[in-house]
Design a protein around this motif. Structure first.
Motif, mmCIF file in Angstrom:
data_model
loop_
_atom_site.group_PDB
_atom_site.id
_atom_site.type_symbol
_atom_site.label_atom_id
_atom_site.label_comp_id
_atom_site.label_asym_id
_atom_site.label_seq_id
_atom_site.Cartn_x
_atom_site.Cartn_y
_atom_site.Cartn_z
ATOM 1 N N ALA A 535 0.658 -1.090 -0.090
ATOM 2 C CA ALA A 535 -0.266 -0.263 0.143
ATOM 3 C C ALA A 535 0.918 1.002 0.066
ATOM 4 N N ASN A 536 0.630 2.166 0.105
ATOM 5 C CA ASN A 536 0.647 3.835 0.224
ATOM 6 C C ASN A 536 -0.205 4.601 0.567
ATOM 7 N N TYR A 537 0.006 4.097 2.374
ATOM 8 C CA TYR A 537 -0.531 5.173 3.126
ATOM 9 C C TYR A 537 -0.167 6.215 3.418
ATOM 10 N N ASP A 538 -0.833 7.635 3.640
ATOM 11 C CA ASP A 538 0.013 8.625 3.900
ATOM 12 C C ASP A 538 -0.736 9.216 5.482
ATOM 13 N N PHE A 539 -1.951 8.358 5.751
ATOM 14 C CA PHE A 539 -1.884 8.250 6.737
ATOM 15 C C PHE A 539 -2.355 9.705 6.688
ATOM 16 N N LYS A 540 -3.447 10.489 5.989
ATOM 17 C CA LYS A 540 -4.460 11.794 6.657
ATOM 18 C C LYS A 540 -5.373 10.735 6.847
ATOM 19 N N GLY A 541 -5.734 10.182 6.614
ATOM 20 C CA GLY A 541 -6.924 9.762 6.728
ATOM 21 C C GLY A 541 -7.051 9.279 9.336
ATOM 22 N N THR A 542 -5.736 9.354 10.205
ATOM 23 C CA THR A 542 -5.550 8.600 10.656
ATOM 24 C C THR A 542 -5.386 10.071 11.775
ATOM 25 N N ARG A 543 -4.389 11.177 10.341
ATOM 26 C CA ARG A 543 -4.359 12.744 11.381
ATOM 27 C C ARG A 543 -5.692 13.544 11.846
ATOM 28 N N ALA A 544 -6.733 13.378 10.970
ATOM 29 C CA ALA A 544 -7.843 13.663 10.924
ATOM 30 C C ALA A 544 -8.577 13.240 11.739
ATOM 31 N N ILE A 545 -8.386 12.952 12.249
ATOM 32 C CA ILE A 545 -8.969 11.977 13.987
ATOM 33 C C ILE A 545 -8.802 13.321 14.660
ATOM 34 N N ILE A 546 -9.918 14.133 15.177
ATOM 35 C CA ILE A 546 -9.405 15.109 16.133
ATOM 36 C C ILE A 546 -10.015 15.246 17.248
ATOM 37 N N ASN A 547 -9.281 15.222 18.390
ATOM 38 C CA ASN A 547 -10.076 15.052 19.657
ATOM 39 C C ASN A 547 -11.095 16.626 20.487
ATOM 40 N N LEU A 548 -11.985 16.139 19.486
ATOM 41 C CA LEU A 548 -13.160 17.736 19.812
ATOM 42 C C LEU A 548 -14.033 16.239 20.597
ATOM 43 N N ASP A 549 -14.687 17.035 21.528
ATOM 44 C CA ASP A 549 -15.946 16.350 22.989
ATOM 45 C C ASP A 549 -16.682 16.181 22.013
ATOM 46 N N GLY A 550 -17.415 14.571 22.002
ATOM 47 C CA GLY A 550 -18.506 14.581 21.500
ATOM 48 C C GLY A 550 -18.962 15.833 20.416
ATOM 49 N N THR A 551 -18.191 15.156 19.488
ATOM 50 C CA THR A 551 -18.039 15.813 17.157
ATOM 51 C C THR A 551 -16.665 14.292 16.855
ATOM 52 N N ASP A 552 -17.163 14.762 15.611
ATOM 53 C CA ASP A 552 -16.498 13.556 15.043
ATOM 54 C C ASP A 552 -15.587 13.875 13.389
ATOM 55 N N THR A 553 -14.682 14.914 13.207
ATOM 56 C CA THR A 553 -14.455 15.597 12.758
ATOM 57 C C THR A 553 -13.821 14.804 11.819
ATOM 58 N N SER A 554 -13.774 13.925 11.400
ATOM 59 C CA SER A 554 -12.455 12.659 11.317
ATOM 60 C C SER A 554 -12.719 12.728 9.176
#
Length: 679
Positions: A535-554
């Protein structure tokens, strides 16, 4: 020392600490900006825990009942090599996991669990597979903690084993329920203080020249030399307990290393500490944590484990004139026996307290870890498969319910294991067998861009199948080939060797066969399949997991921020910064941290596994009395420094927060007095 003492410690001390933690949690929520009512604070301590407290948390969470009891059993059985190899089997994994922790901060700083990273990168199938391993790890660890703790409580007080298993988790659940992850860190610190104080007291007794039983370091050396004559160790140079040339000790070391990898990389509790730490100090925390933890089993077992062997012929020894049976040894009763001889009832109480502290602090980490797996705000089983739109307050409420359920289930699970004849030693060896196939795939998930979905699924599954086959073959063939005298330390009935039964499944030889097979083949399959079609995964998906309480902004791609602030788009696209409480951290800083962790883990691994033990092993060196005194001095100095890092450093780092709380409490008291005077 009486059942009342046992119930008093398990119930009374447990709820006392729970009460103290509740008060501290209340003060924290009132006088600081950290509230456990926030799901982000509850599950990840707002990701700003300082390295000293993380170091303390690592030492506390990794100091299981097995750390104290099984390491002492190894010293009692193999001699001085046992404590060293036990320390190696837990320290190098912490050092290597520091590299993984650095990668978590670089590639998934907003994550809450390692399962969330798996789900975002690979989807449902791998998520369910590693969820299974997460639950399995928690069951093994909880069983080990409670069985070891309850066996010690029963041996010292006569308290019913089943009652101890059921009551131990209750007090723990109370403060975890209210305070979340940060409460476990605070609890870790308070328990670690008591742990080190008791270790210092117990070190002073057998090594002190005023000890009537050992007559100091010199006298204990003479007792161990005499023990080598009456009960020589098979496979040790001259049968001595004072040599690193121990064949059984080397096998034990291999089993411990495999078990340690499985116990750290598959345990959400360690991922959670990496997640909770501040990005710029994650690697520092794991470096300090690994070095500090090494001293705990090394010093404790070198003291009480070896003392137990030397004092077997003492009339005060609990099983005098016989040594401990194989079942008593496997249950981890060498350290309590030695403490009872050296310090009488006081020694028994001290071991009871230190094992209780180890059980409760490690169990609290397991409780909050398994709760995160089940109820994490972003990738939990609950939100992923049952309530996709659940928000922070609902998640925290469900977390409370689940913690109550799991505390009861922990106790019931330990009772079930006890009824079928499984003990601490059995779980210690089997841990590496059942969990090792998941170690390499889960580590690569956050650190290797070429890893593919088929590889991350088939690697653990095929590795587990091969590991199970090696386990059975190890019991059936390898134990049948070994001479009976080589197995006397492990089984009460050597005539049963060569057959597949509960006892033989946990023999170090069969455990190493299985654990090593599962670990290596799962890694080979995972890496090999990925390289065939990378694969050639760039980790953009995992870096987009943001620590906002109660809101998923991934999946958000249109966030707006005020001038000077950093958005999720910045984190994903620019790949040069990480969002940390509104502050910016350059990823180059984290890359430097990863490089430091890599060099540190390599150097530490070479020193503790090769440079120190192997020359003494191959030279067949038996310790002289001066060298034994030097070895004891090293263990004492090391554990003293560990206490400084684990106990004093967190206090120094948190001095401003403690000052703020004291000022806030003082102002509240002054306002209350003024109100009373005016009234």
């Amino acid at each position: 020392i009486g059942q009342s003492v046992g119930y008093g410690v398990v119930v009374g001390v447990g709820f006392f600490f729970a009460g103290v933690m509740l008060i501290l949690t209340y003060l924290q929520s009132r006088y600081t900006d950290m509230s456990p009512g926030s799901s982000e604070e509850f599950t990840s301590a707002s990701r700003n825990v300082k390295p000293g407290l993380v170091c303390c948390g690592i030492v506390s969470a990794w100091t299981w009942s097995a750390t104290l009891l099984q390491s002492s059993t190894a010293a009692y059985t193999f001699g001085i090599s046992g404590p060293w190899w036990y320390g190696v089997g837990g320290t190098i994994q912490l050092a290597i996991f520091g590299m993984v922790a650095a990668k978590v901060k670089m590639n998934a700083n907003g994550a809450h669990t390692f399962l969330e990273i798996v789900q975002v990168r690979f989807g449902t199938g791998p998520h369910l597979l590693f969820t299974f391993y997460g639950f399995l790890c928690n069951l093994v660890v909880c069983g080990s903690l409670l069985l070891g703790g309850s066996a010690t409580v029963t041996a010292l007080t006569g308290m019913n084993t089943d009652a101890a298993c059921m009551l131990l988790p209750i007090g723990i659940a109370v403060y975890v329920l209210v305070g979340g992850l940060r409460a476990t860190f605070i609890c870790d610190w308070s328990h670690t203080v008591i742990l080190f104080v008791i270790i210092y007291i117990e070190l002073g007794e057998p090594f002190s020249g005023t000890s009537q039983e050992t007559e100091g370091v010199s006298g204990l050396y003479d007792l161990l030399q005499a023990a080598a004559v009456t009960t020589p160790v098979e496979g040790n140079q001259n049968g001595s307990y004072l040599t690193m040339k121990s064949n059984q000790g080397l096998v034990f070391g291999a089993a411990t290393i495999i078990s340690g990898f499985a116990g750290i990389f598959c345990d959400q509790g360690y991922w959670q500490r990496a997640i909770a730490s501040h990005p710029t100090s994650t690697t520092k925390a794991y470096m300090l944590g690994g070095l500090s933890w090494f001293a705990v089993p090394f010093a404790f077992a070198s003291c009480l484990g070896l003392a137990a062997r030397g004092l077997i012929d003492n009339p005060k020894f609990p099983t005098y004139p016989s040594p401990l049976s194989a079942s008593q040894t496997s249950a981890g009763l060498a350290a309590p026996a030695a403490a009872a001889v050296l310090m009488g009832k006081g020694g028994a109480v001290s071991v009871l307290l230190v094992v209780f502290m180890a059980v409760t602090s490690a169990a609290s980490a397991e409780l909050i870890g398994i709760d995160s797996i089940a109820n994490d705000p972003f990738s939990s089983i609950y939100r992923t498969y049952f309530r996709p739109n659940a928000k922070g307050p609902e998640i925290v409420k469900v977390s409370h319910y689940f913690i109550c359920f799991w505390a009861v289930w922990m106790g019931a699970w330990a009772v079930i294991l006890n009824k079928v004849g499984v003990d601490l030693g059995w779980l210690f060896y089997v841990q590496g067998v059942v969990l090792s196939p998941a170690v390499i795939p889960v580590a690569l998930t956050v650190s290797w861009s070429k890893l593919t979905k088929p590889a991350v699924i088939l690697g653990p599954i095929l590795g587990a199948i091969l590991g199970m086959a090696a386990w059975m073959i190890g019991c059936w063939k390898i134990l049948g080939w070994l001479p009976v005298h080589a197995l006397n330390s492990y089984v009460d009935s050597p005539s049963l060797t060569g057959s597949i039964n509960i006892t033989n499944l946990a023999n170090p030889y069969s455990a190493v066969c299985s654990g090593l097979t599962g670990l290596l083949f799962s890694g080979i399959i995972t890496v090999g399949m990925s390289l065939c079609k990378p694969a050639n995964y760039d980790f953009k998906g995992t870096r987009a997991i943001i620590n906002l309480d109660g809101t998923d902004t991934s999946n958000s791609d249109d966030e707006k921020t005020e001038e000077g602030e950093v958005s999720a788009i910045d984190v994903v696209n620019r790949e040069i910064i990480v969002l940390v409480d509104g502050n910016v951290v350059d990823i180059s800083v984290l890359k430097e941290g990863f490089k430091r962790a890599a060099w540190y883990s390599l150097a530490l691994t070479l020193i503790v596994t090769i440079v120190v033990p192997l020359p003494m092993f191959f030279s067949h060196y038996v310790y002289s009395k001066p060298f034994y005194a030097f070895w004891v001095s090293v263990s004492i100095i090391w554990v003293l420094l560990s206490g400084i890092f684990s106990v004093l450093l967190p206090v120094w780092e948190s001095r401003q927060e403690m000052f703020d709380i004291i000022v806030g409490v003082n102002k509240s008291l002054c306002r209350s007095k003024g109100t009373i005077v005016r009234a």
